[in-house]
Scaffold this active site. Structure first.
Site, PDB file in Angstrom:
ATOM      1  N   GLU A 164      75.635  13.220 -32.633  1.00  0.00           N
ATOM      2  CA  GLU A 164      76.512  13.821 -32.090  1.00  0.00           C
ATOM      3  C   GLU A 164      77.340  15.037 -32.634  1.00  0.00           C
ATOM      4  OE1 GLU A 164      79.013  10.828 -29.989  1.00  0.00           O
ATOM      5  OE2 GLU A 164      77.351   9.793 -28.951  1.00  0.00           O
ATOM      6  N   GLU A 168      70.434   7.072 -27.225  1.00  0.00           N
ATOM      7  CA  GLU A 168      71.530   6.340 -27.263  1.00  0.00           C
ATOM      8  C   GLU A 168      72.241   6.415 -26.006  1.00  0.00           C
ATOM      9  OE1 GLU A 168      74.008   6.184 -30.761  1.00  0.00           O
ATOM     10  OE2 GLU A 168      75.887   6.400 -29.309  1.00  0.00           O
TER      11      GLU A 168
END
Length: 487
Positions: free
Chosen positions: A215, A318
């Site tokens: 991220e 994820e």
């Protein structure tokens, strides 16, 4: 992985699927690739449970399709075949300048993943500057998973603390600034490549891929109050690191290990990042990874088109949320399979706090307290859409279809996330051979409500010509397996 504010994806926010005449007609002429598999990240649950007495039981539960007794209850093994191993960023020694790691006051010790490289003075992993005995629990679960047939990805939440401007592996001081020092771009790549080499030579693990970021475009990786390891990277920095990583992997002969990038939090961010890579960096990426935290939003289709145009593979690497019933999981996963066309799907923490975990657990005390209904919902997918199967066009956003050519088996997973019962019909009229009329269609059912049917098999559905149907109670997921099907 999700910061604490991610408690979204509430069931009430999910749109109910509107079925066109309640008939699904899969199209065998439109396919979306070979399914690579289902997985889980190992940090942090494996750090807590990977070395205990239950480690083997957990490995059997998650990485086989056997029936496994856990906490006195017989459970269907999920058959996951992908693990994501987290390269740690934390150590508590002083660096050659006398500096020590800066710790966020809010990060628990179980989320401080141990770093192997403790001293920058030597890049040679055989020297005392590298400590390979740490992170024993996560490494043990990695080995147990691989022994059961799993493939592995190496990923990083943050570079090692001494590579960072503020020495804090939970993030920069403002969250939006690059925290990896510019002179350490190659050091981050060396760290990951050396772990991959060590795993191959000493652990019996050949990483399928290496991901250097997590991220990275997010601005919530703030070291002053971070609850985990995290690091912001500008896209230009990502491109540079990817180039170094490619060189370091190649120099170690790890030519079969691809680079994946960049594990952005959302589909839309991933599309943006993909468009900004340098051409050199893009040429070195073997797969695009994205996280599923946009839930019912975002343009999955736009990302798929961009990835396809770039000639890359695509994984949802994820996903997680707080809905213990599994209704959010099933609804969002169906959206992925219908619009994103990813070829793998990875749950974040199989053991986690109530709602988030497939098994409810306190990783700080390494204790468990029950199996969530979403465990059985996920089993509907993982036990029937198996690695190597071809994903077919279902024609409906509430249905996933996969085909095994070797066994001529067709698997159909469908959900009714409406508040009322529905009769759903499935037509195999587009197939050359739609099975044998009158033959049993094996059926499994899970109710996506607390206390509902968990995972039960029924022998009450039969093929009539090229069609069959079933009554779906409200908030129910079912899987059907049809034999002797020819495309």
């Amino acid at each position: 992985m999700p910061p604490s504010l991610r408690v979204a994806a509430l069931v009430g926010l999910l749109p109910s699927v509107v079925l066109a005449a309640n008939v699904t007609t899969p199209n065998p002429g439109t396919t979306y690739g070979t399914w690579d598999g289902w997985g889980t990240s190992l940090a942090w649950w494996a750090n807590a449970f990977g070395g205990g007495s239950s480690a083997t039981t957990l490995a059997n539960l998650f990485f086989t399709t056997e029936t496994v007794t856990f906490d006195g209850v017989s459970l269907p093994g999920l058959g996951l075949n992908i693990v994501r191993y987290n390269a740690g960023a934390c150590s508590f020694n002083a660096d050659p300048d006398g500096d020590t790691m800066v710790e966020s006051p809010d990060i628990p010790s179980i989320k401080q993943m141990a770093a192997f490289w403790t001293n920058w003075e030597s890049t040679d992993p055989t020297t005392s500057d590298w400590t390979w005995t740490v992170d024993a629990n996560q490494r043990n679960m990695l080995s147990l998973a691989v022994q059961r047939g799993a493939i592995a990805e190496l990923f990083s939440n943050s570079p090692v603390w001494w590579m960072l401007y503020n020495l804090n592996p939970s993030g920069s001081n403002d969250g939006s600034s690059d925290n990896l020092e510019s002179w350490n771009y190659d050091q981050h790549a060396i760290y990951l490549a050396n772990i991959a080499q060590k795993a191959k030579e000493s652990w019996g693990v050949t990483f399928t891929s290496v991901e250097a970021f997590n991220e990275p475009s997010a601005t919530y990786w703030v070291g002053t109050d971070g609850t985990q390891e995290g690091c912001h990277f500008d896209v230009s920095t990502m491109s540079s690191v990817i180039g170094y990583l490619s060189t370091e992997l190649s120099s170690r002969g790890l030519t079969s290990t691809i680079i994946s990038a960049s594990d952005e939090e959302t589909y839309d961010l991933a599309t943006s990042t993909l468009s900004q890579y340098t051409s050199a960096a893009l040429s070195k990426i073997g797969r695009i990874n994205v996280h599923g935290y946009e839930y019912g939003g975002g343009r999955r289709d736009t990302l798929y088109s961009a990835v396809k145009a770039a000639g890359k593979k695509l994984w949802n690497s994820e996903y997680g949320e707080s809905d213990a019933t599994g209704l959010s999981l099933a609804s969002n996963l169906m959206l992925d399979l219908y619009w994103l066309h990813n070829t793998a799907w990875v749950y974040w923490q199989v053991l986690d706090v109530e709602g988030w975990g497939l098994i409810t657990a306190d990783i700080n005390s390494a204790t468990t307290s029950g199996v969530a209904q979403k465990y059985f919902v996920l089993a509907q997918f993982t036990r029937h859409i198996r690695p190597g199967m071809t994903i077919l066009s279902s024609g409906q956003a509430n249905t996933a279809v996969a085909y095994d050519a070797s066994s001529k088996l067709l698997a159909i997973v469908a959900i009714n996330n409406a508040a009322s019962s529905q009769v759903l019909e499935f037509s195999l009229s587009e197939f050359a051979t739609p099975g044998t009329s009158g033959a049993l269609v094996s059926r499994w059912e899970t109710q996506m409500v607390s206390g509902g049917i968990q995972y039960e098999e029924f022998s009450d559905t039969f093929l009539s010509g090229s069609t069959f149907s079933a009554t779906f109670p409200a908030n129910t997921i079912m899987t059907f397996e049809v034999s002797n099907v020819v495309l």
